[in-house]
Structure formats: structure tokens, C-alpha cells
Enzyme design. Sequence first.
Site, mmCIF file in Angstrom:
data_model
loop_
_atom_site.group_PDB
_atom_site.id
_atom_site.type_symbol
_atom_site.label_atom_id
_atom_site.label_comp_id
_atom_site.label_asym_id
_atom_site.label_seq_id
_atom_site.Cartn_x
_atom_site.Cartn_y
_atom_site.Cartn_z
ATOM 1 N N ASP A 144 34.940 -28.688 -0.525
ATOM 2 C CA ASP A 144 35.373 -28.942 0.837
ATOM 3 C C ASP A 144 35.643 -27.891 1.692
ATOM 4 O OD1 ASP A 144 33.123 -30.499 -0.301
ATOM 5 O OD2 ASP A 144 34.784 -32.402 -0.732
ATOM 6 N N LYS A 177 33.201 -22.977 2.249
ATOM 7 C CA LYS A 177 32.660 -22.557 1.659
ATOM 8 C C LYS A 177 31.208 -22.296 2.185
ATOM 9 C CE LYS A 177 33.279 -24.792 -2.759
ATOM 10 N NZ LYS A 177 33.410 -25.752 -1.896
ATOM 11 N N GLY A 226 28.325 -30.131 -1.856
ATOM 12 C CA GLY A 226 27.712 -30.459 0.004
ATOM 13 C C GLY A 226 27.942 -29.314 0.835
ATOM 14 N N HIS A 227 26.990 -28.094 0.794
ATOM 15 C CA HIS A 227 27.475 -26.919 1.475
ATOM 16 C C HIS A 227 27.346 -27.483 2.700
ATOM 17 C CE1 HIS A 227 28.549 -24.983 -2.143
ATOM 18 N NE2 HIS A 227 29.129 -25.609 -1.915
ATOM 19 N N GLN A 271 32.768 -26.401 -5.042
ATOM 20 C CA GLN A 271 33.670 -27.285 -5.995
ATOM 21 C C GLN A 271 34.867 -26.328 -5.168
ATOM 22 O OE1 GLN A 271 31.057 -27.634 -8.664
ATOM 23 N NE2 GLN A 271 30.733 -29.385 -7.269
HETATM 24 P P1 GDP Z 1 32.433 -27.129 1.496
HETATM 25 O O1 GDP Z 1 31.496 -27.637 -0.358
HETATM 26 O O2 GDP Z 1 33.163 -25.923 0.923
HETATM 27 O O3 GDP Z 1 30.775 -26.385 1.156
HETATM 28 O O4 GDP Z 1 32.612 -27.748 2.934
HETATM 29 P P2 GDP Z 1 31.841 -28.851 3.127
HETATM 30 O O5 GDP Z 1 30.299 -28.177 4.085
HETATM 31 O O6 GDP Z 1 31.429 -30.170 1.705
HETATM 32 O O7 GDP Z 1 32.673 -29.510 4.259
HETATM 33 C C1 GDP Z 1 33.606 -28.577 5.271
HETATM 34 C C2 GDP Z 1 33.289 -29.486 6.120
HETATM 35 O O8 GDP Z 1 33.492 -28.774 7.353
HETATM 36 C C3 GDP Z 1 31.901 -29.476 7.255
HETATM 37 O O9 GDP Z 1 31.163 -30.504 7.926
HETATM 38 C C4 GDP Z 1 31.173 -28.370 8.222
HETATM 39 O O10 GDP Z 1 30.608 -28.256 9.047
HETATM 40 C C5 GDP Z 1 32.875 -28.308 8.124
HETATM 41 N N1 GDP Z 1 34.019 -27.187 8.716
HETATM 42 C C6 GDP Z 1 33.774 -25.867 8.195
HETATM 43 N N2 GDP Z 1 33.754 -25.343 9.267
HETATM 44 C C7 GDP Z 1 34.964 -25.644 10.494
HETATM 45 C C8 GDP Z 1 35.903 -25.445 11.112
HETATM 46 O O11 GDP Z 1 36.451 -24.628 11.277
HETATM 47 N N3 GDP Z 1 36.629 -26.468 11.896
HETATM 48 C C9 GDP Z 1 35.505 -27.611 12.037
HETATM 49 N N4 GDP Z 1 35.767 -28.642 12.664
HETATM 50 N N5 GDP Z 1 34.929 -27.984 11.250
HETATM 51 C C10 GDP Z 1 35.033 -27.615 10.148
HETATM 52 P P1 IMO Z 2 31.956 -29.001 -3.253
HETATM 53 O O1 IMO Z 2 31.109 -27.315 -3.575
HETATM 54 C C1 IMO Z 2 34.529 -31.274 -3.459
HETATM 55 C C2 IMO Z 2 34.772 -33.423 -7.333
HETATM 56 C C3 IMO Z 2 34.073 -35.317 -7.572
HETATM 57 C C4 IMO Z 2 34.776 -35.980 -8.475
HETATM 58 C C5 IMO Z 2 35.143 -34.459 -9.891
HETATM 59 C C6 IMO Z 2 34.146 -34.975 -10.374
HETATM 60 O O2 IMO Z 2 30.887 -29.352 -1.725
HETATM 61 O O3 IMO Z 2 33.302 -28.310 -2.838
HETATM 62 P P2 IMO Z 2 31.556 -34.914 -10.599
HETATM 63 O O4 IMO Z 2 30.150 -35.123 -9.964
HETATM 64 O O5 IMO Z 2 31.671 -33.703 -10.532
HETATM 65 O O6 IMO Z 2 31.883 -34.761 -11.969
HETATM 66 O O7 IMO Z 2 32.521 -34.702 -9.851
HETATM 67 O O8 IMO Z 2 34.940 -33.461 -8.462
HETATM 68 N N1 IMO Z 2 33.398 -33.206 -7.193
HETATM 69 C C7 IMO Z 2 33.817 -32.172 -5.663
HETATM 70 N N2 IMO Z 2 35.174 -32.693 -4.187
HETATM 71 N N3 IMO Z 2 33.923 -30.992 -3.038
HETATM 72 C C8 IMO Z 2 32.833 -30.769 -4.186
HETATM 73 O O9 IMO Z 2 31.809 -29.761 -3.984
HETATM 74 C C9 IMO Z 2 32.375 -31.959 -5.330
HETATM 75 N N4 IMO Z 2 32.043 -31.368 -6.564
HETATM 76 C C10 IMO Z 2 32.691 -32.434 -7.262
HETATM 77 O O10 IMO Z 2 34.279 -35.867 -6.379
HETATM 78 O O11 IMO Z 2 36.115 -35.774 -7.835
HETATM 79 MG MG MG Z 3 31.122 -29.745 -0.152
#
Ligand code: GDP
Ligand code: IMO
Ligand code: MG
Length: 428
Positions: free
Chosen positions: A13, A16, A40-41, A223
Amino acid sequence: MKIDVILGLQWGDEGKGKIVDYLATQYDIVARFQGGPNAGHTLKFDGKKYVLHTVPSGIFRPNLMNLIGNGVVIDPITLKKEIQNLEAANVNYHDRLLVAKKAHLILPTHRYLDAASEASKGKDKIGSTLKGIGPTYMDKTGRNGLRVGDIFHESFHSRYEALKEKHLKLAKIYGDIEFDLKAEEEAWFESLATLRSLKAVDGEWYINNALKSGKKILAEGAQGSMLDIDYGTYPFVTSSNTITAGVCTGLGVAPHKIGEVIGITKAYCTRVGGGPFPTELTGDVGEKLRKEGMEFGATTGRPRRCGWIDLPQLKYTIMLNGVTQLVITKIDILNIFETIQAGTQYLINGEQTDQLPYDVCVEEIKPVWEPIKGWHSNLNDVSSFEELPTEAKEFIQFVERHLEVPVTMISNGPERKSLIVKELEAVS
Ligand code: GDP
Ligand code: IMO
Ligand code: MG
């Protein structure tokens, strides 16, 4: 040509999706190399928000190709939903979304096993997203899995039934859980039609031929490196290699074909699910970070655990990945703090070190904090490094100094346009 890589340096998270979406216009192909719908991107542009789980984050940019690589595990049900969302957003995906034939399939009973196994662990549970990731990779390495290429074969149905029966026998070692297998199977078989409608390719040939013909490819990680099956905080990890090495196995490219490795870190740190987190803040400050950063999972909605940036942890993952440039996201979340802290060393059994111990789950690790003056102002309108307040620049330089990798991008908001590009020419 070489293949550039974007991956997360923490526990996932890191943002990415946003960075891949931003950089995608400089590439011909974006390819996911591991993980599955546990990811979840999030992408935000034109005031709209999209969350991708299996589909690469280049899909919203016109003209470029997107490959779901062989290292990814695919749940056809999730993929169908993602595709329906793309259709609703009028995204022309059909000729631009490819699936590697060697990618493994997540069956409904993989999800069943994931949930039953987690439930049986009680308080020791990993906090899996329950998307069936662990059981599917177990079947892959156990040489029992079903792959995308198999759905076109006559024997697919009987192989599915045999694997399902094996899973149901296996499930007996765990307690009963609620799971409507009939309904899930129905949805799964229905969704196979969507998967069949996509172009299935020999991913390794596709990628290598593209590199040979001079195409620019960006590999998108899921991840984070601390969730890597080998080097993460085992057993509180996911079941794939999330580090750069995973690009080689997950897409079929040789190590010398790896180009830039763009590592992403938040300006602080989060983790969702169980397991060690040395710089975690369980009090008011952690709560403030969660509230300000809206730190709730993009896949499960669970609150994320929050803490300050952990430099020994980042040094470790920079080493594992061969990171050549750093991206710092969510710097705007630190606007509210008068003082920011950074964990610069670990105190373990009275000794200071910047090396993660063998068993991070057992050792008591106390971070050594270094305070950094906050900028305490809004960064909304900042679009260049020069415009940043002095304290924010100093924070970035502090991170660069400790990690010995240049910061090339700083994200100051969730929207596509909220990005400060420092040295874009460094991207090959
Ligand atoms: P990913 O899994 O690495 O793609 O990241 P996620 O989408 O799960 O989580 C990142 C969260 O931070 C999302 O809700 C994005 O919209 C938000 N986000 C990304 N970059 C920024 C930033 O620079 N500032 C803020 N406030 N939110 C951001
Ligand atoms: P993105 O790509 C954050 C965590 C789960 C759990 C562990 C194992 O959005 O960054 P799994 O479902 O793989 O068996 O879970 O890994 N986890 C993540 N945490 N971002 C993710 O993906 C994750 N994918 C798995 O919360 O602790
Ligand atoms: Mg994510």
C-alpha cells in the site's frame, strides 16, 4: 532494452498503483509479475477513484499494453468484476489486456481453504486477505495447480473436479466455516467466459520478444518487500516473491535484463494484518496518521496499523531489490506534525544495530528515534522540489542521506497530478 521495475519497499500500500499509472505513458507495456487479488492498487484522476486488483495499473492510459504475468494468481471472479468496472468507465481494454497462459488460477476452494486455515489459527492468524493466495501458490509449488492455459482444454472440468475434491478432503483438518461453495462455483464458472475472451499469451515469449524489438516495459509489483515469502516478516507474509527477483520468475526475464528499480515508500509506514512492525505507533500519533492518511485497506477495508518511517527496514529492502531510485509518497500526510520522527537504528537486547534480526517476530526491537522538524503547512499547490518548504526538503534529503539512493519523485496527494518529479531523466 531492459525492463524497469516498480515495487513497494514496506508492507504494501505504498502507492504503487498511482506511480505506475503516472509513469505508464513512458512505456509500451506494463506487466504485473506476482501476487493476486490480495492487491488493491488505487488510481485517482479527474476526481474519480479506481481500485485494481489483478489488472495492471497501466490500463487507463491509452495505447499501451498490459500483461498479467505468469507469476500472478488469478481469480476469474475478481477479474470479471474489474473488467466490468473498466467497461463502466469506457476504457478500451479488450486488445490491450493480455494474460499469461502459465498464470495459476484461484479456485473457490482455494478461498475456502484460506478462510478455514486462518480461522483455525485463532489469535495467531496472519490476517490474510482471504483471497485464496496461500493455497493457490501451495498448489503451484506442490505441482497440482490449474493454469490459464488449461481452461481451453477438454480435460479442464475433470481436473477442476479432482483438485476440488482434494481441497475438500484437506479442509476437514480445519474446523467448519461458512462458505456457499455451490454459489461460488457457479459464479466462478460463469466468470471463466470473461477470462476466455481475453488474449492468452506465452508471457515469457511476449516479454522477451518485446524487449528485443525495443519496447519499453514496466514491471508492476504487488504487496511490499516486507511481505516477501523468503525475506519478509515470516510467517506474517504473503506467498510470493515480491522483490525484484520475482520479476525474473514472474515474467520470464533474465536478471541482466532488469533496468531501473524504482522503490516506493510512504513518508511514514503502515501495515495491515498481523506480524511485527518495529516503528508502529499504537497511541494518539498512530491514530492521527491513520485518520489523516485515510489508512484503510483498498481490498479489505481493514484499518491499517501506522507508524513512523523505519530506515533500517528500508535499507534492508533497498538491498534486496537493488533499488536505483526512490519514490516517497503521502508526504502531505505529515503536514500536520510539528515534529516528525524517523527510526534510524534498532535497539535489540541493549545493542544498537541497523540490521534486521533473524526472527523479527521473536526479538524485542525498539527503534532509536531521530526527530525532524515538520513543515506544518499545506503542500497542495507545490509542483516542484524547489517550491517545497525548507523542512520538507530537509526531510527528503535526510532520507536520501540515510538510504544512499536518490529520491526522484515525491507524491503530495492521491490524484495523478499531485506529484513532484525531481530527476525524471534518471528513468531509463
Ligand atoms: P498500492 O497498493 O501500493 O497501490 O497502494 P493503495 O492504493 O493500497 O494505497 C495507497 C492509498 O494512498 C490510496 O488510497 C491512494 O489513493 C493514496 N495515495 C497515494 N499517494 C498519495 C499521496 O501522495 N498522498 C495522499 N494523501 N494519498 C495518496
Ligand atoms: P498491495 O499490492 C498490504 C497482507 C495481508 C496479510 C498478509 C498475507 O495493495 O500493496 P495474503 O492475502 O497474501 O495471504 O495476506 O499480507 N497483504 C497486503 N497488505 N497490501 C497488499 O497488497 C497486501 N497483500 C497482502 O494483509 O497481512
Ligand atoms: Mg494496496
